[in-house]
Every structure is written in C-alpha cells, then in structure tokens.
Design a protein around this motif. Structure first.
Motif, PDB file in Angstrom:
ATOM      1  N   ILE A  96      81.589 -61.696   8.052  1.00 42.64           N
ATOM      2  CA  ILE A  96      82.020 -61.223   6.754  1.00 42.64           C
ATOM      3  C   ILE A  96      83.551 -61.337   6.974  1.00 42.64           C
ATOM      4  N   PHE A  97      84.114 -61.165   8.210  1.00 45.09           N
ATOM      5  CA  PHE A  97      85.566 -60.972   8.090  1.00 45.09           C
ATOM      6  C   PHE A  97      86.126 -62.494   8.269  1.00 45.09           C
ATOM      7  N   ARG A  98      85.270 -63.267   9.041  1.00 43.88           N
ATOM      8  CA  ARG A  98      85.757 -64.934   8.879  1.00 43.88           C
ATOM      9  C   ARG A  98      85.647 -65.456   7.539  1.00 43.88           C
ATOM     10  N   SER A  99      84.621 -65.090   6.845  1.00 46.39           N
ATOM     11  CA  SER A  99      84.519 -65.740   5.595  1.00 46.39           C
ATOM     12  C   SER A  99      85.493 -65.170   4.782  1.00 46.39           C
ATOM     13  N   TYR A 100      85.919 -63.817   4.677  1.00 51.12           N
ATOM     14  CA  TYR A 100      87.259 -63.341   4.135  1.00 51.12           C
ATOM     15  C   TYR A 100      88.388 -64.032   4.280  1.00 51.12           C
ATOM     16  N   LYS A 101      88.556 -64.412   5.544  1.00 52.81           N
ATOM     17  CA  LYS A 101      89.673 -65.309   5.898  1.00 52.81           C
ATOM     18  C   LYS A 101      89.675 -66.794   5.496  1.00 52.81           C
ATOM     19  N   VAL A 102      88.589 -67.227   5.204  1.00 56.27           N
ATOM     20  CA  VAL A 102      88.139 -68.523   4.849  1.00 56.27           C
ATOM     21  C   VAL A 102      88.721 -68.499   3.190  1.00 56.27           C
ATOM     22  N   VAL A 103      88.088 -67.585   2.454  1.00 55.02           N
ATOM     23  CA  VAL A 103      88.211 -67.293   1.168  1.00 55.02           C
ATOM     24  C   VAL A 103      89.798 -67.403   0.915  1.00 55.02           C
ATOM     25  N   ARG A 104      90.514 -66.662   1.731  1.00 51.42           N
ATOM     26  CA  ARG A 104      91.827 -66.222   1.406  1.00 51.42           C
ATOM     27  C   ARG A 104      92.552 -67.492   1.492  1.00 51.42           C
ATOM     28  N   ARG A 105      92.318 -68.192   2.533  1.00 53.77           N
ATOM     29  CA  ARG A 105      93.044 -69.512   2.830  1.00 53.77           C
ATOM     30  C   ARG A 105      92.612 -70.608   1.709  1.00 53.77           C
ATOM     31  N   LEU A 106      91.193 -70.600   1.377  1.00 58.92           N
ATOM     32  CA  LEU A 106      90.780 -71.313   0.116  1.00 58.92           C
ATOM     33  C   LEU A 106      91.870 -71.104  -1.168  1.00 58.92           C
ATOM     34  N   SER A 157      83.006 -51.404   3.536  1.00 57.43           N
ATOM     35  CA  SER A 157      81.716 -50.664   3.802  1.00 57.43           C
ATOM     36  C   SER A 157      81.355 -50.826   5.151  1.00 57.43           C
ATOM     37  N   ILE A 158      82.047 -51.502   5.958  1.00 56.72           N
ATOM     38  CA  ILE A 158      81.828 -51.853   7.315  1.00 56.72           C
ATOM     39  C   ILE A 158      82.842 -51.058   8.237  1.00 56.72           C
ATOM     40  N   SER A 159      84.050 -50.923   7.817  1.00 54.69           N
ATOM     41  CA  SER A 159      85.182 -50.132   8.349  1.00 54.69           C
ATOM     42  C   SER A 159      84.902 -48.756   8.398  1.00 54.69           C
TER      43      SER A 159
END
Length: 159
Positions: A96-106, A157-159
């Motif tokens: 989830i955290f990596r996907s979030y970073k990827v989405v922000r970079r995209l 929801s994880i944090s």
C-alpha cells in the motif's frame, strides 16, 4: 538469492513461489508499470539502508521518463489491483505504501506533461509532442487523484 558477484536481486512486487507459470502470468500483469519490460534492481552489501534507498530512488526516477501510454498502463494495473472485486482484498502495508508513492510520482509526471502541453501551441516550434494525448492525460490525472485518495484511506486505516 545472491548472484555470483554477491548482489541481491529483486523483482519488484512479484514473489516467486516455485511455479514458473504463475510467476510469469503475474509478471505480465505487473510489467506495464515499467513500460512492458522487466526492471531489475540490485542492492549491494545485503540490507544496507543507503543502498535500498538509492534503489528505490532510481526505480521511482524511471517514472520521470514515462509517456502518456505508460501512465495509463500503470493506472489500469493499479485499478485492477485495488478494485473491490480484486482477488486480493488485504494488501500488506508495504504494498500500500509503495503503491501510494508510485501513484504520487505518476501524478507528478502527468502534471509535468500537462503543463508542457499547455505551453505548446499548434504550429509552434515543438512538433515531437503528441497533442492528441492531452485528453488522455486529463483523464489519467483524474484517475490518479482518485487512486491517491483511495490509497491514502488505506494508509490511514493501517496507521
């Protein structure tokens, strides 16, 4: 697994669990994130934090070279991953955290490309930019904003 030079090799996001057909199928689904090609990242000297951070920075830096069709392929893949009817409903915190970073970079790349397209005029000096991609890019930005919100909720929801 170490290669003969002592480097650790990772394929981002796809674990190999002993079944080559399953792995290959998953890679074909994942590969659009990297323009349809496998991307190898190595980390020298085991789990040195600096090297892992450098590897992530290099991988995320590749997104700066993406074109509209690459961004759209990533969005499609991420939409499939996080769809309500997806095979996997509970993703790990790391994914989830990596996907979030990827989405922000995209999203950063899409905004950069949209800004460039705004500065170009028909008949202007630059003819190497595909202006018909502007509408696709606008749709992609909307999709990325939605994905960013969706992943932010999952992170919260994880944090």
């Amino acid at each position: 697994r170490l290669d003969p030079s002592g480097k650790v090799h990772y394929l981002l996001g796809i674990p190999y669990r002993g079944c080559w057909e399953e792995f290959e199928s998953a890679m074909h689904s994942f590969a659009p994130l990297f323009s349809g090609a496998e991307l190898e990242t190595t980390v020298a000297n085991g789990f040195n934090f600096t090297n892992r951070r450098h590897a992530e920075k290099s991988t995320m830096g590749i997104i700066k070279t993406f074109q509209v069709e690459d961004i759209i392929a990533c969005i499609k893949h991420l939409n499939e991953m996080f769809a309500e009817n997806s095979e996997v409903q509970e993703w790990s915190q790391d994914i989830i955290f990596r996907s979030y970073k990827v989405v922000r970079r995209l999203k950063e790349r899409a905004v950069e490309m949209a800004d460039l397209m705004k500065t170009l005029r028909p008949g202007g000096e630059r003819t190497d930019i595909n202006m018909s991609g502007a509408n696709d890019l606008a749709d992609a930005l909307n999709d990325l904003r939605r994905l960013e919100e969706q992943l932010q909720k999952k992170k919260d929801s994880i944090s």
